[in-house]
Design an enzyme around this catalytic site. Structure first.
Site, PDB file in Angstrom:
ATOM      1  CB  SER A 212      -1.148  -0.069   1.115  1.00 19.84           C
ATOM      2  OG  SER A 212      -1.741   0.935   1.190  1.00 19.84           O
TER       3      SER A 212
ATOM      4  CG  ASP B 290      -3.135   3.652  -1.439  1.00 20.20           C
ATOM      5  OD1 ASP B 290      -3.867   3.315  -2.657  1.00 20.20           O
ATOM      6  OD2 ASP B 290      -3.062   2.663  -0.618  1.00 20.20           O
TER       7      ASP B 290
ATOM      8  CG  ASP C 257      -3.351  -1.028  -2.633  1.00 18.54           C
ATOM      9  OD1 ASP C 257      -2.973  -0.131  -2.070  1.00 18.54           O
ATOM     10  OD2 ASP C 257      -4.058  -2.092  -2.101  1.00 18.54           O
TER      11      ASP C 257
ATOM     12  CG  ASP D 120      -6.571   0.181  -1.150  1.00 17.63           C
ATOM     13  OD1 ASP D 120      -5.580   1.128  -0.878  1.00 17.63           O
ATOM     14  OD2 ASP D 120      -6.777  -0.606  -0.418  1.00 17.63           O
TER      15      ASP D 120
END
Length: 478
Positions: free
Chosen positions: A101, A242, A244, A246
């Site tokens: 993340s 961010d 990834d 999400d």
């Protein structure tokens, strides 16, 4: 090897995950799927990853382990976590997302998904126990990397189709939007989706080196970049996510980032949600909006999901969740723009971004004006990195141990009016300000959240809070 489950997924050092650890946890996940009858030998499992240098190797190790466990694997490539989750729901397949993340590049992680969505805390315990049993058995774990069929294009197409149905054709015509691409896996999809709606899109800051962007505590360096680009290109907004993809990042026309919980509030209103589930760290002014019922939880998507599931079991409809980092989760289908948008009970950055930009287009007002019109308390947050876990554990034990300890710790800050212990310690002061201390669940960091009536008051309170944390760490020799 120091790996643990945090607020969302397994996290640890990349050097640990690039070896047997990844195979152990992938094998443990496969075993728990089969043991719980959520998969059987030969069933499909998906795997995706972010752009960290370590992610391809960790992904390949997990693929090998899953294949040896008797499962079929589809390699979904570098896609946003919500895109992988959506594809998993469509195929009724479990999934692994290799991502750390927003945390630094020397760390990485694995997010696990069941065929019906993100794992719960009890699933984390089961996977952790199975991994511990494998390690204790003394049996060598095969960590040989492997490959799997490439399904990245299919994942991307499904996710784009979902998001291009959320607004009307041409809904963003006339807006000039920057996309801070850095190293997020959402970078090209944002450009495609926004251009589909007629926006003039300016790609910015693309990087082939991983950059950890924390949407909940945007760094001063990132804010300087956003402000410079906003002026240089005369932008109506800048959007990003961010690593990834999400958690959303949205800045207004001046380059000033908007709070993630404000984006969640906008998304809840946009969808017409009846219930919004959000952690205790989200802005306390959300309850004053009166558009929906607010349910508070601990920090982390598993807790938000549990809250949404409880709302559903209580007979509620129109259930949505969001976190202070801006990620929006939907527990029910929503009719948006005349189209039924299926539930996606995992953090998604695209829905809140589109909701915010749609509001700009519909009202013809700058984002800064729209944000100010809500008159929410000014909420700020920051974190101290490299704050040892044992130091934060000792601090929280001390503050919880005796009311006098907490009063003494905050004696130079203000008088305590009330305390919430849902997650960390959230202290309401008698003058209406709020200060909240919470250890990160993902990294050796200590977070401080504050609320106040004015920005100057909030900044002063945040600095006091961070200084108190620094002083504690110094006294512990950290």
């Amino acid at each position: 090897m120091n790996l643990k489950f945090g607020t969302s997924g397994l996290r640890g050092l990349s050097v640990d995950l690039e070896g047997p650890a990844a195979a152990i946890y992938a094998t443990a996940f496969a075993g728990t799927l089969i043991a719980s009858s959520q998969a059987k030998p030969g069933d499909t499992v998906l795997i995706g990853r972010d752009f960290r240098q370590s992610s391809p190797q960790i992904s390949a190790i997990c693929i090998g382990a899953l294949l040896r466990a008797g499962l079929k694997v589809l390699d979904c490539g570098t896609v946003p976590t919500p895109a992988l989750a959506l594809y998993g729901l469509q195929k009724h397949a479990a999934a692994l997302m290799i991502t750390g993340s927003h945390i630094p590049a020397d760390r990485n992680g694995i997010k696990f998904y069941l065929p019906d969505g993100e794992i719960a805390k009890e699933d984390e315990l089961a996977i952790g126990a199975a991994a511990a049993e494998l390690m204790a058995s003394g049996t060598p774990i095969d960590a040989t990397p492997a490959t799997a069929p490439d399904h990245e294009r299919d994942v991307r197409m499904l996710f784009v189709a979902r998001n291009t149905a959320i607004l009307a054709t041409g809904a963003l015509t006339g807006l000039k939007i920057g996309v801070y691409q850095h190293s997020t896996v959402a970078r090209d999809l944002f450009v495609d989706v926004l251009r589909h709606f007629g926006a003039d899109v300016v790609p910015l800051g693309r990087s082939e080196t991983f950059i950890p962007v924390d949407t909940e505590a945007v760094s001063p360096e990132t804010i300087d970049l956003l402000k410079g680009w906003a002026v240089e290109h005369s932008l109506d907004a800048i959007v990003s996510a961010d690593g990834d993809g999400d958690r959303p990042l949205v800045s207004d026309e001046t380059g000033e980032p908007l709070r993630g919980d404000f984006l969640g509030l906008i998304a809840a209103q946009f969808t017409g949600a009846a219930v919004a589930v959000t952690p205790i760290t989200s802005n306390s002014g959300i309850e004053r909006c009166d558009d929906f019922t607010v349910l508070r939880t601990r920090v982390g998507s598993p807790f938000v999901i549990a809250g949404m599931m409880q709302a559903l079991s209580d007979g509620q409809t129109g259930v949505l969740g969001f976190e202070a980092n801006g990620g929006v989760l939907t527990a029910t289908d929503f009719s948006i723009n005349g189209t039924l948008i299926s539930s996606l009970p995992t953090r998604d950055s695209f829905l809140p971004v589109l909701a915010a930009l749609a509001k700009v287009a519909q009202h013809g007002q700058p984002l800064s004006v729209i944000s100010a019109s809500y008159s929410l308390p000014v909420a700020l947050s920051d974190r101290l990195e490299n704050f040892p876990t044992e130091t934060s554990t000792a601090l929280m034990a001390y503050l919880r141990g005796d009311d006098a300890n907490l009063e003494a710790f905050l004696s130079d800050v203000g008088t305590i009016a009330g305390v919430s212990d849902i997650d960390g310690l959230r202290v309401a002061l008698i003058d209406g300000r709020i200060i909240h201390f919470r250890p990160s669940g993902n990294a050796p960091e200590m977070r401080c959240y504050v609320e106040a009536e004015t920005e100057s008051q909030a900044k002063a309170l945040l600095e006091k809070g961070l200084n108190l944390l620094r002083a504690w760490a110094d006294s512990c020799g950290a």
